[in-house]
Motif scaffolding. Structure first.
Motif: not given
Lengths: 364, 299
Positions: A32-33, A35-36, A318-319, A321-322
């Motif tokens: 996810p990081i 992806l951000a 990065v949101p 929620q990580l």
């Protein structure tokens, strides 16, 4: 290749299993990081190191860890006794409700009276919420997993109902309670920081729990009730009663966490007073292997990541929620690794799956 | 006071639909002795993936297919944790729920920072001019196809027999040649797909957009319904209708202003309180699937 149960487990194996789990979690969180659009290396530096490398960051970590210490130790107390309290979320909320009830009805109390009263009211709120499932378990042998879980949304509805109705803010009309009187403000533990005395109370509870678990006969009996209930019963330990009391203490501690959060941070009741702290407490207690020292370490680690996540969301977009993704992944990977450590890879034999009904009988 | 009975019934069926889909999904899983607390997260995933794919492709159908795929993957993950590894079911389930919700929120925040996107093409109701029957096709399927089919499968087919055999006595099932692992995996995947459809119904049919509190405890309602129904299909449907009925009634009363001071929260808490009350009354007589919460180990 297939998995075979190990005969002998070397002492370093659990440590290695946790290390592997952490590596897997870091690798999976990197997805996810990426992806951000951020560099995982730079991001992880900020998640893990930046909050701990400045005094201000350290204070924020202590502040963020405070509710997790309460809920983590609360869950550990119940799980230790073999009582699966999934309801720390609701007990935390009802603790906040209990404190708010006192604070709104006696707003002018001086702090020497208001603060202890606030904590007692919060503890009682949590205890009351934990009582019904614990009583049903003791009287009717009714499974506590479902009853404690289902009382969580009910507690949230109680909070929402109160804030939409009698406790609606009298000045703004918003669905927050009125601000508490100044007597209910938990003073800072370290002057000039936001860290409040709730942290101190949490640490005291952790130390007491550690003492009871490791140094007293009751602690040994609680452990026996959790690990080998049948043997414990056979040797005369009152398992049902110990579980009942552990459940109540667990609820009271979670409730005190709610008291700490309303009096130390929000100074009013809000719908978002529990940011999933009760559920995260289950992660904390499980990753801590139910040990009080472990609860402190894991709560600080998760708080570190959460504070880092705030920072990363500002700097690298990065949101936040990580932080929650990391915590949940860590839970699942550590549990998996600790189970897999009992097995080793072996070259596949000819024996076909399903050809050994004998073992099924052994298992029964 | 005037209550629009037809509007009430119509709203009741719509509100009950996601509960029927996900409730039957949970029922199928629990029949095999697995408590899937990943349900809340799986519904959330279905709602999010369904919305995302429908938004990108312009087709709610593709969104629904993607949601089903997501639900199957969530079921596989639960299977890996609770069946293959045999981990503690409730801790694993909560972990899966927390992970899926955090991951979806993460993706939503990342993709849509400012304006809230809305689907241009969402599912439309059938028979828009007929009162009560002005429902989405997913509602029709839930009540007229899914529920009867689940009832029939559990009652009269080999698959249903295998599910219950594993749930009641997995050692005996294993000796009888039923694979405990395969049965539980299949149930988790099918159940996950149904839960995801329940979630996707909200974004693809009802709302046409995604909000961070979209599921808002509906998964926990389903956990309650399945126990209240004592693991039977039609009582799950009935429970969903009763819950939806009280909610719809509350909405109506709020509109008519007659009883608007009955807190809506009290009504919403009813299903949970009803289950706890029922458990208290039934007491020891509640017959959980015998292998509830247990992992199967073959020595």
């Amino acid at each position: 290749m297939r998995l075979v149960r190990r005969g002998h487990e070397p002492a370093w194996l659990p440590v290695a299993a946790v290390a592997v789990a952490v590596l897997v979690t870091v690798a999976l969180s990197a997805i996810p990081i990426r992806l951000a659009g951020a560099n995982p290396r730079a991001a992880f530096e900020r998640y893990l190191l930046v909050p701990l490398s400045s005094t201000l960051g350290l204070y924020e970590v202590m502040l963020t860890a405070t509710p997790l210490l309460f809920t983590g130790i609360a869950v550990a107390i119940a799980f230790r006794a073999g009582y699966w309290n999934i309801g720390a979320e609701g007990q935390f909320l009802m603790g906040a409700v209990g404190t708010t009830a006192v604070a709104l009805n006696a707003p002018d109390l001086p702090s020497w009276a208001a603060l202890p009263l606030g904590f007692v009211a919060g503890g009682l709120g949590g205890l009351a919420w934990a009582w019904l499932p614990a009583w049903l378990k003791r009287r009717g042998a009714i499974d506590e997993v479902v009853t404690t879980l289902l009382l969580n949304p009910v507690a949230l509805l109680v909070v929402q109902g109160l804030l939409n109705g009698p406790w609606r803010n009298s000045e703004t009309g918003f669905t927050d309670s009125d601000r508490f009187g100044a007597g209910y403000d938990l003073p800072p533990l370290i002057s000039g920081s936001r860290v409040h005395w709730g942290f101190g109370v949490a640490v005291v509870i952790v130390v007491i729990t550690w003492f009871v678990f490791t140094k007293t006969a009751v602690g040994m009996q609680i452990r026996a009730s959790g690990q080998a209930p049948d043997a414990a019963k056979f040797s005369g330990i009152p398992v049902a009663r110990l579980r009942f009391r552990s459940a109540l203490v667990s609820g009271a501690v979670a409730g005190a966490g709610g008291a700490s959060q309303v009096m130390g941070v929000q100074h009013q009741l809000t719908q978002g007073i529990s940011n999933n702290y009760g559920y995260t407490g289950i992660i904390v207690a499980t990753l801590a292997a139910l040990s009080p020292v472990g609860v402190v370490l894991v709560a600080v680690l998760l708080a570190d990541i959460a504070v880092g996540a705030e920072n990363v969301s500002l700097v690298l977009q990065v949101p936040t929620q990580l932080g929650a993704i990391f915590a949940a992944l860590l839970l699942l990977t550590v549990l998996s690794a600790m189970e897999l450590r009992h097995y080793r890879l072996a070259r596949s034999g000819r024996r076909r799956h399903g050809a050994t009904p004998v073992s099924a009988e052994e298992a029964s | 006071m005037s209550i629009n009975v037809l509007a009430l019934l119509s709203a009741m069926l719509t509100i009950a639909t996601p509960l029927v889909w996900a409730g039957i999904g949970e029922l199928i899983v629990e029949k095999t002795g697995v408590l899937n607390l990943g349900i809340e997260g799986t519904m959330y995933l279905g709602a999010f993936i369904g919305f995302l794919v429908a938004l990108r492709s312009g087709s709610p159908w593709l969104g629904l297919i993607a949601a089903i795929g997501g639900g199957v993957v969530a079921g596989l993950l639960m299977g890996l944790l609770t069946v293959t590894l045999g981990l503690n079911q409730h801790v694993s389930g909560l972990g899966v729920t927390l992970l899926l919700i955090a991951a979806c929120e993460f993706a939503f925040r990342l993709l849509y920072t400012g304006a809230r996107p809305t689907l241009e093409d969402k599912f439309q109701v059938l028979l828009p001019d007929v009162p009560v029957l002005d429902q989405h096709w997913l509602t029709y399927v839930a009540f007229l196809v899914l529920a009867p089919a689940a009832w029939w499968v559990l009652r009269a087919t080999g698959m249903g027999y295998r599910l219950q055999a594993v749930g009641e006595n997995f050692e005996a099932a294993d000796v009888a040649g039923i694979s405990v692992t395969a049965t539980r995996y299949v149930a988790l995947m099918v159940g996950g797909a149904l839960m995801a459809i329940g979630g996707a119904f909200l974004t693809l049919a009802v709302l046409g957009n995604f909000t961070l509190d979209i599921i808002n405890g509906r998964g926990w309602v389903c956990i309650a319904l399945v126990i209240f129904a004592k693991w039977r299909v039609w009582p799950v449907v009935l429970g969903a209708l009763i819950f939806a009925g009280t909610d719809a009634l509350q909405l109506q009363l709020a509109i008519t202003k007659t009883f608007s001071d009955i807190p809506r929260e009290l009504m919403l808490a009813l299903p949970y309180l009803a289950v706890i009350a029922a458990l208290a009354v039934w007491g020891r007589k509640v017959h959980y699937p015998a292998s509830y919460l247990q992992a199967y180990r073959r020595g």
